[in-house]
Design a protein around this motif. Structure first.
Motif, PDB file in Angstrom:
ATOM      1  N   THR A  90       0.832  -1.210   0.000  1.00 61.82           N
ATOM      2  CA  THR A  90       0.000   0.000   0.000  1.00 61.82           C
ATOM      3  C   THR A  90       0.863   1.255   0.000  1.00 61.82           C
ATOM      4  OG1 THR A  90      -1.744  -1.163   1.228  1.00 61.82           O
ATOM      5  CG2 THR A  90      -1.808   1.248   1.225  1.00 61.82           C
ATOM      6  N   ALA A  91       1.900   1.258   0.838  1.00 61.87           N
ATOM      7  CA  ALA A  91       2.784   2.423   0.923  1.00 61.87           C
ATOM      8  C   ALA A  91       3.530   2.653  -0.390  1.00 61.87           C
ATOM      9  CB  ALA A  91       3.785   2.241   2.064  1.00 61.87           C
ATOM     10  N   THR A  92       3.961   1.575  -1.022  1.00 64.87           N
ATOM     11  CA  THR A  92       4.692   1.698  -2.290  1.00 64.87           C
ATOM     12  C   THR A  92       3.806   2.283  -3.381  1.00 64.87           C
ATOM     13  OG1 THR A  92       6.109  -0.190  -1.739  1.00 64.87           O
ATOM     14  CG2 THR A  92       5.984   0.448  -4.051  1.00 64.87           C
ATOM     15  N   THR A 145       3.758  15.758   2.141  1.00 68.33           N
ATOM     16  CA  THR A 145       3.490  15.126   3.437  1.00 68.33           C
ATOM     17  C   THR A 145       3.130  13.662   3.257  1.00 68.33           C
ATOM     18  OG1 THR A 145       2.673  17.238   4.292  1.00 68.33           O
ATOM     19  CG2 THR A 145       2.084  15.257   5.519  1.00 68.33           C
ATOM     20  N   SER A 146       2.345  13.379   2.225  1.00 74.77           N
ATOM     21  CA  SER A 146       1.939  11.998   1.951  1.00 74.77           C
ATOM     22  C   SER A 146       3.144  11.116   1.655  1.00 74.77           C
ATOM     23  CB  SER A 146       0.961  11.975   0.769  1.00 74.77           C
ATOM     24  OG  SER A 146       0.527  10.662   0.508  1.00 74.77           O
ATOM     25  N   VAL A 147       4.065  11.601   0.839  1.00 72.38           N
ATOM     26  CA  VAL A 147       5.267  10.825   0.511  1.00 72.38           C
ATOM     27  C   VAL A 147       6.107  10.563   1.760  1.00 72.38           C
ATOM     28  CG1 VAL A 147       7.503  10.937  -0.678  1.00 72.38           C
ATOM     29  CG2 VAL A 147       5.410  11.475  -1.905  1.00 72.38           C
ATOM     30  N   GLN A 148       6.239  11.571   2.618  1.00 68.26           N
ATOM     31  CA  GLN A 148       7.007  11.402   3.846  1.00 68.26           C
ATOM     32  C   GLN A 148       6.415  10.314   4.732  1.00 68.26           C
ATOM     33  OE1 GLN A 148       7.022  15.344   5.520  1.00 68.26           O
ATOM     34  NE2 GLN A 148       8.834  15.976   4.380  1.00 68.26           N
ATOM     35  N   MET A 149       5.100  10.261   4.832  1.00 66.76           N
ATOM     36  CA  MET A 149       4.438   9.240   5.650  1.00 66.76           C
ATOM     37  C   MET A 149       4.657   7.843   5.075  1.00 66.76           C
ATOM     38  SD  MET A 149       3.050  10.685   8.286  1.00 66.76           S
ATOM     39  CE  MET A 149       4.475  11.780   8.275  1.00 66.76           C
ATOM     40  N   PHE A 150       4.488   7.710   3.769  1.00 67.51           N
ATOM     41  CA  PHE A 150       4.623   6.390   3.144  1.00 67.51           C
ATOM     42  C   PHE A 150       6.069   5.905   3.135  1.00 67.51           C
ATOM     43  CE2 PHE A 150       0.593   7.733   0.889  1.00 67.51           C
ATOM     44  CZ  PHE A 150      -0.214   6.883   1.630  1.00 67.51           C
ATOM     45  N   LEU A 151       7.014   6.814   2.935  1.00 68.10           N
ATOM     46  CA  LEU A 151       8.425   6.415   3.018  1.00 68.10           C
ATOM     47  C   LEU A 151       8.790   6.007   4.442  1.00 68.10           C
ATOM     48  CD1 LEU A 151      10.258   9.017   0.728  1.00 68.10           C
ATOM     49  CD2 LEU A 151       9.688   6.639   0.234  1.00 68.10           C
ATOM     50  N   GLY A 152       8.190   6.690   5.416  1.00 69.41           N
ATOM     51  CA  GLY A 152       8.401   6.303   6.806  1.00 69.41           C
ATOM     52  C   GLY A 152       7.888   4.901   7.084  1.00 69.41           C
ATOM     53  N   THR A 155      10.389   2.198   5.836  1.00 65.31           N
ATOM     54  CA  THR A 155      11.666   2.074   6.547  1.00 65.31           C
ATOM     55  C   THR A 155      11.523   1.513   7.957  1.00 65.31           C
ATOM     56  OG1 THR A 155      11.487   4.386   7.268  1.00 65.31           O
ATOM     57  CG2 THR A 155      12.717   3.959   5.238  1.00 65.31           C
ATOM     58  N   LEU A 156      10.303   1.227   8.385  1.00 66.85           N
ATOM     59  CA  LEU A 156      10.101   0.675   9.724  1.00 66.85           C
ATOM     60  C   LEU A 156      10.527  -0.788   9.795  1.00 66.85           C
ATOM     61  CD1 LEU A 156       6.627   2.164  10.765  1.00 66.85           C
ATOM     62  CD2 LEU A 156       8.875   2.767  11.667  1.00 66.85           C
ATOM     63  N   ARG A 157      10.753  -1.279  11.010  1.00 71.77           N
ATOM     64  CA  ARG A 157      11.153  -2.669  11.217  1.00 71.77           C
ATOM     65  C   ARG A 157       9.957  -3.612  11.280  1.00 71.77           C
ATOM     66  NH1 ARG A 157      14.938  -3.062  16.311  1.00 71.77           N
ATOM     67  NH2 ARG A 157      14.954  -5.222  15.553  1.00 71.77           N
ATOM     68  N   TYR A 158       8.760  -3.060  11.409  1.00 70.05           N
ATOM     69  CA  TYR A 158       7.513  -3.837  11.464  1.00 70.05           C
ATOM     70  C   TYR A 158       7.510  -4.826  12.624  1.00 70.05           C
ATOM     71  CZ  TYR A 158       5.872  -1.857   7.107  1.00 70.05           C
ATOM     72  OH  TYR A 158       5.415  -0.983   6.156  1.00 70.05           O
ATOM     73  N   GLU A 161       4.360  -4.214  17.942  1.00 71.28           N
ATOM     74  CA  GLU A 161       3.814  -2.998  18.539  1.00 71.28           C
ATOM     75  C   GLU A 161       3.632  -1.877  17.524  1.00 71.28           C
ATOM     76  OE1 GLU A 161       2.612  -2.643  21.564  1.00 71.28           O
ATOM     77  OE2 GLU A 161       3.090  -4.738  21.993  1.00 71.28           O
ATOM     78  N   ASP A 162       4.342  -1.941  16.393  1.00 71.36           N
ATOM     79  CA  ASP A 162       4.192  -0.910  15.364  1.00 71.36           C
ATOM     80  C   ASP A 162       2.788  -0.914  14.768  1.00 71.36           C
ATOM     81  OD1 ASP A 162       6.802  -0.116  15.739  1.00 71.36           O
ATOM     82  OD2 ASP A 162       7.596  -1.338  14.095  1.00 71.36           O
ATOM     83  N   PHE A 163       2.154  -2.098  14.759  1.00 68.50           N
ATOM     84  CA  PHE A 163       0.815  -2.212  14.178  1.00 68.50           C
ATOM     85  C   PHE A 163      -0.266  -1.648  15.098  1.00 68.50           C
ATOM     86  CE2 PHE A 163       3.170  -5.409  11.830  1.00 68.50           C
ATOM     87  CZ  PHE A 163       2.664  -5.290  10.539  1.00 68.50           C
ATOM     88  N   LEU A 164       0.090  -1.387  16.343  1.00 64.90           N
ATOM     89  CA  LEU A 164      -0.897  -0.906  17.300  1.00 64.90           C
ATOM     90  C   LEU A 164      -1.244   0.558  17.078  1.00 64.90           C
ATOM     91  CD1 LEU A 164      -2.615  -1.581  19.771  1.00 64.90           C
ATOM     92  CD2 LEU A 164      -0.668  -0.944  21.212  1.00 64.90           C
ATOM     93  N   ASP A 165      -0.233   1.395  16.829  1.00 62.98           N
ATOM     94  CA  ASP A 165      -0.496   2.831  16.706  1.00 62.98           C
ATOM     95  C   ASP A 165       0.314   3.497  15.592  1.00 62.98           C
ATOM     96  OD1 ASP A 165      -1.585   5.441  17.811  1.00 62.98           O
ATOM     97  OD2 ASP A 165       0.560   5.774  18.067  1.00 62.98           O
ATOM     98  N   LEU A 166       1.612   3.219  15.530  1.00 72.38           N
ATOM     99  CA  LEU A 166       2.503   3.934  14.621  1.00 72.38           C
ATOM    100  C   LEU A 166       2.134   3.742  13.154  1.00 72.38           C
ATOM    101  CD1 LEU A 166       4.990   5.715  14.340  1.00 72.38           C
ATOM    102  CD2 LEU A 166       6.404   3.653  14.358  1.00 72.38           C
ATOM    103  N   LEU A 167       2.024   2.499  12.713  1.00 74.24           N
ATOM    104  CA  LEU A 167       1.710   2.224  11.310  1.00 74.24           C
ATOM    105  C   LEU A 167       0.318   2.726  10.910  1.00 74.24           C
ATOM    106  CD1 LEU A 167       3.343  -1.276  10.792  1.00 74.24           C
ATOM    107  CD2 LEU A 167       3.814   0.765   9.447  1.00 74.24           C
TER     108      LEU A 167
END
Length: 207
Positions: A90-92, A145-152, A155-158, A161-167
């Protein structure tokens, strides 16, 4: 008489697990769309159960020598992998769309309409439509802003806990800014076009 909280400490299932071991089990659901949102729901359920029972339960081991957190990780390993793939795909896709929008808007926004004089000052600087054109360049903010969010997201480790709030937060912000440009970007593009047409008409009439 034994209280409910005390009972949960000593209660065990056939595998020697306590109530948190049961809460850590993966339960298929047809009410949530997408692996990423499902793992978020599972995390919310497990964290709620962990917060409502005595802390000692999360350190207890079942017959396999596993804590509730270890059982949760094992039970949801495949779901986390599917959620990671869904998020990355989705991010790509969305980042490619946003990057194309940035390319087009950037070229239009940073091209000085009417050219500049020998002093480096735009020829139509005092024209009202030129000022409208300058203001309309804020259309570049949303896709950036959208590109910055999707690139972020890419680059996450997944971690779990990332699926709880950050992602989910990055996904929502990225999609909202992309949709915001879809609705408002057409207005700004119309302003760019009308500014260009008006300035060219002024140049034709007044030389």
């Amino acid at each position: 008489m034994v209280s409910l909280r005390e009972y949960t400490i000593y209660c065990r299932d056939s595998e020697g697990g306590n109530i948190l071991h049961l809460a850590a089990k993966s339960i298929p659901s047809s009410q949530v769309f997408g692996s990423a949102l499902l793992i978020q729901q599972e995390l919310q359920w497990f964290n709620t159960a962990r917060d409502h029972f005595p802390p000692i339960l999360k350190y207890m081991l079942n017959v396999g020598g596993e804590t509730p957190e270890e059982v949760f990780t094992k039970e949801h390993k495949d779901l986390v992998e599917k959620g990671e793939k869904w998020m990355r795909d989705t991010a790509t896709s969305c980042s490619v769309v946003a990057a194309l929008i940035i390319t087009i808007v950037f070229a239009a926004a940073f091209t000085v309409l009417g050219g500049i004089n020998s002093n480096g000052i735009p020829n139509y600087l005092k024209e009202t439509y030129f000022r409208i054109f300058a203001i309309s360049t804020i259309a570049l903010f949303s896709p950036t802003t959208s590109v910055q969010m999707f690139l972020g997201m890419l680059t996450l480790r997944y971690e779990e806990e990332d699926f709880l709030d950050l992602l989910p937060r990055k996904l929502i912000i990225g999609l909202m800014t992309l949709v915001l440009f879809k609705h408002d970007g057409s207005i700004w593009c119309s302003l760019l076009h009308s500014s260009l047409s008006s300035m060219e008409m002024t140049k034709t009439i007044y030389g």
